[in-house]
Design an enzyme around this catalytic site. Structure first.
Site, PDB file in Angstrom:
ATOM      1  CG  LEU A 254      -1.870  -1.039   1.319  1.00 45.95           C
ATOM      2  CD1 LEU A 254      -3.260  -0.830   2.831  1.00 45.95           C
ATOM      3  CD2 LEU A 254      -2.692  -1.189  -0.151  1.00 45.95           C
TER       4      LEU A 254
ATOM      5  CG  ASP B 210       0.985  -2.107   3.539  1.00 44.54           C
ATOM      6  OD1 ASP B 210       1.007  -1.539   5.038  1.00 44.54           O
ATOM      7  OD2 ASP B 210       1.418  -1.646   2.772  1.00 44.54           O
TER       8      ASP B 210
ATOM      9  CE1 TYR C 103      15.064   2.853   2.144  1.00 44.53           C
ATOM     10  CE2 TYR C 103      15.667   4.998   0.242  1.00 44.53           C
ATOM     11  CZ  TYR C 103      14.576   3.820   0.950  1.00 44.53           C
ATOM     12  OH  TYR C 103      13.985   3.462  -0.244  1.00 44.53           O
TER      13      TYR C 103
END
Length: 334
Positions: A59, A83, A190
């Site tokens: 999603l 999700d 990240y």
């Protein structure tokens, strides 16, 4: 740890081959994909059923559109979105959807086994700006969740796609252009987690034969989903703001140049990469690029259609620092 049966069988039969592949940008990607589609598969195999595909983090910005493209090719019931959030009615009615937490190993295993999954697209991740705000959570989702997916893909002989990012590069990376293999040294959780994923996927491929595939995405421009916490998200939000209020406050400086790609090109590249014969891949991770622009440049283009758009600049310290590192990345055309 013993390799899965399919890997041991392939090794016993001596099934191995390597092709030649090199990407220098999106135009060369198109040419290479055309050659893939035209030439005979160098690893002939008996006809197989359509892949059964599970998309984690479905999603987010990319999952729904990728599912639509894959369902057109392989059938609606063969592509399962997942999700931890509740889908909209439109998404729920468009095809199979299941709850899946990538930190729940047992649940993921049940989904893969019960649905006879053969391809897994792993989109679950905390993006750059959100990850810097919650490093512990980013570490859990981006690394622990990835390890669950890697283990299950290896155990079940899955074809696994995990996207990487321009954030996997750092200020010491070579530029104009970068080779697919080079110094990376990112400075965000990240980026670090994505480099970790690239290396783990490559390691498991060489040691156990895991069919791991990875593309380093630039910023992706789309219209149907709201921004999810990435540094390049202004390039999505500015269009929404232009239409809704006529005013956009940008968290980056006007001259900050970052690499971008339209979502349709991103999906097409991903699908074609997943369809490519494995024997033609010389690497497991490749760069992919399209265009680069600054906030001021995109604002000027939007004003050609909406002349009254007002853009103010209020640089956010965290996102601007991430953008500075990314702006040193080799994707950018100077």
């Amino acid at each position: 740890m013993k390799p899965p049966a399919c890997v041991r069988a392939a090794a016993a039969l001596g099934l191995s081959c390597r092709g030649c592949l090199r990407f220098g940008g999106f135009s060369s990607w198109r040419r290479q994909m055309s050659r893939w589609n035209d030439q005979e598969n160098c690893c002939p195999q008996p006809p197989q059923e359509a892949p059964r595909i599970l998309i984690t983090g479905g999603l987010g910005q990319l999952g729904v559109g990728l599912a639509q493209m894959l369902r057109k090719q392989y059938g609606t019931d063969n592509v399962i979105l997942s999700d931890i959030k509740k889908p909209s009615p439109d998404v729920y009615k468009s095809g199979p959807f299941v709850y899946a937490d990538v930190l729940d190993y047992k649940l993921l295993r049940e989904l893969i086994v019960n649905n006879r999954i053969t391809w897994l697209v792993h989109y679950s991740a905390l993006l750059s700006a959100v990850g810097e705000a919650n490093v512990a959570l980013a570490r859990k989702i981006n690394i622990t969740g990835l390890h669950n997916v890697l283990d299950l893909a290896l155990e079940n002989c899955l074809r696994l796609f995990v996207p990487s990012t321009i954030g996997a590069f750092g200020p010491s990376s070579p530029r104009d252009p970068a080779p697919d293999l080079c110094v990376q040294r990112p400075r965000t959780i990240y980026g670090v987690s994505k480099v970790h994923g690239e290396l783990m996927g490559e390691y498991l491929h060489h040691k156990y034969g895991l069919d791991f595939r990875c593309l380093r995405y630039p910023g992706v421009i789309s219209v149907n989903t709201t921004p999810g916490g990435g540094t390049t998200d202004y390039a999505v939000q500015i269009f929404h703001d232009a239409l809704s209020t006529g005013h956009h406050e940008c968290y980056l400086r006007p001259e900050t140049r970052l690499p971008m790609m339209h979502i349709a090109d991103c999906h097409r590249a991903t699908v074609e990469f997943m369809q490519a014969p494995e024997c033609q891949l010389t690497l497991r991770t490749y760069n992919i690029a399209a265009m680069s622009f600054t906030p001021e440049e995109v604002a000027q283009e939007i004003r050609k259609h909406l002349p009254h758009l007002k853009v103010t600049y209020n640089p956010d310290v965290v996102r601007q620092s991430i953008a500075f590192l990314t702006a040193s990345s080799p994707f950018i055309a100077h």
